[in-house]
Design a protein around this motif. Structure first.
Motif, PDB file in Angstrom:
ATOM      1  N   ALA A 296       0.822  -1.213   0.000  1.00  0.00           N
ATOM      2  CA  ALA A 296       0.000   0.000   0.000  1.00  0.00           C
ATOM      3  C   ALA A 296       0.858   1.266   0.000  1.00  0.00           C
ATOM      4  N   LYS A 297       2.000   1.199  -0.670  1.00  0.00           N
ATOM      5  CA  LYS A 297       2.914   2.332  -0.837  1.00  0.00           C
ATOM      6  C   LYS A 297       3.407   2.922   0.482  1.00  0.00           C
ATOM      7  N   GLY A 298       3.392   2.103   1.544  1.00  0.00           N
ATOM      8  CA  GLY A 298       3.788   2.609   2.849  1.00  0.00           C
ATOM      9  C   GLY A 298       5.219   3.095   2.906  1.00  0.00           C
ATOM     10  N   LEU A 299       6.161   2.297   2.405  1.00  0.00           N
ATOM     11  CA  LEU A 299       7.570   2.696   2.419  1.00  0.00           C
ATOM     12  C   LEU A 299       7.846   3.792   1.395  1.00  0.00           C
ATOM     13  N   ARG A 300       7.318   3.607   0.212  1.00  0.00           N
ATOM     14  CA  ARG A 300       7.619   4.573  -0.858  1.00  0.00           C
ATOM     15  C   ARG A 300       7.166   5.985  -0.496  1.00  0.00           C
ATOM     16  N   THR A 301       5.985   6.099   0.074  1.00  0.00           N
ATOM     17  CA  THR A 301       5.469   7.427   0.403  1.00  0.00           C
ATOM     18  C   THR A 301       6.331   8.125   1.427  1.00  0.00           C
TER      19      THR A 301
END
Length: 326
Positions: A47-52
């Motif tokens: 859920a794009k947790g790291l990327r965000t």
């Protein structure tokens, strides 16, 4: 309810198999000034947790190597990609890491985050007649996402604490995106879930029957594939990735309001949902300690006892303590 692209998974396929013994070590170390320009890491994400958080903090500015992101809806498809050699790094909670290791995924734990487990809960509709875990007897409970999840661990422990047999509860397993839609449509009596899906449901009025506080370990791990850990140059790049991620989490903890706004905008979700999610805590990224190994081994012991996992794993042998060395 139609969910936005933040919840869509990207599953990549290729093949790799490599086996490491012991707790770490990637052969000869390259020089500190080694040329990493030819190195590429594929970073798995949920859920794009790291990327965000990385992009919001600009932690990856000036990378001397290449990275590519691969986003997934949950841990199960993420670890399938790691098993296939399609990602080099995979973040996940305690039980999905154990499930992947039990299934033979070529991974090692390289870093940990510790929370109070507020972002795991059993939810019921706001007007539900269910007011305690004991009231789940004879009810249908949906668990997200797959068997061996952090949500299932909460349900097992909560039922035991309430003196309710698991055989007296009708338990089903549904992926969180589908479960959220069904829950909002009033088709689920009780739902054991986590994270962003939980935040959406609570923001819409769902009632928390019980959270994971004091029950779940609260541990979230970053794992890396054996293949990347065995390559000296890629291992050096991985160490740098982890150091930068640690700084990104520190930035988010010091700027929670700004980060909540960026997360909401980047992932196209309502700001109140993002604020609720991040009010449950933003934890530091840290090296793994003995207490983490002991806690994770306890989770594995329970799931083996319950025959959810077919055999035990030695958690200490899953940890690479050198990959996140300063």
């Amino acid at each position: 309810m139609l969910l936005r692209p933040v919840f869509r998974s990207i599953v990549l396929l290729s093949a790799v198999l490599f086996s490491l013994t012991g707790c770490g070590g990637g052969g000869d170390k390259p020089a500190a000034n080694a040329n990493l320009s030819g190195v590429k890491l594929i970073l798995g994400d949920q859920a794009k947790g790291l990327r965000t958080i990385v992009e919001a903090s600009h932690a990856f500015d000036g990378l001397p190597y290449q990275v590519e992101w691969a986003n997934f809806q949950g841990a199960a498809p993420l670890f399938e990609a790691l098993r296939a050699g399609a990602v080099d790094l995979a973040p996940a909670g305690d039980t999905p890491v154990l499930a992947a290791a039990t299934g033979g995924a070529p991974l090692r734990i390289v870093a940990v985050r510790r929370s109070q487990s507020r972002s795991i809960a059993i939810l019921v509709p706001k007007d539900s007649p269910i007011h305690s875990v004991a009231d789940l007897k004879g009810r249908n409970v949906v668990v997200s996402s797959a068997r061996g999840s952090i949500s299932q661990y909460l349900l097992i422990r909560a039922l035991a604490n309430a003196g309710v047999s698991e055989n007296d509860v009708k338990i089903g397993f549904v992926l969180p995106t589908d479960a959220l839609s069904a829950f909002n449509a009033g088709k689920i009596e009780a739902w054991a879930t986590f994270g962003i899906y939980q935040a959406f449901a609570e923001e819409a009025g769902a009632r928390v029957l019980i959270s994971g506080e004091g029950i779940n370990t609260g541990l979230t791990f970053i794992t890396a594939s054996d293949a990347v850990l065995s390559d000296a140059l890629r291992r050096q790049a991985l160490n740098d990735v982890l150091q930068r991620m640690a700084k990104a989490f520190d930035w988010a903890r010091n700027n929670p309001d700004e980060y909540a706004k960026i997360f909401a905008k980047t992932n196209d979700i309502p700001l109140p949902v993002s604020q609720r999610l991040h009010s449950w805590g933003l934890e530091a990224l840290l090296p793994v300690e003995e207490r983490d190994i002991k806690a994770l081994q306890g989770v594995d012991d329970l799931f083996v006892e319950k025959k959810i996992f077919p055999h035990a794993v030695d958690v200490a042998k899953l940890v690479d303590r050198e990959a996140f060395a300063k």
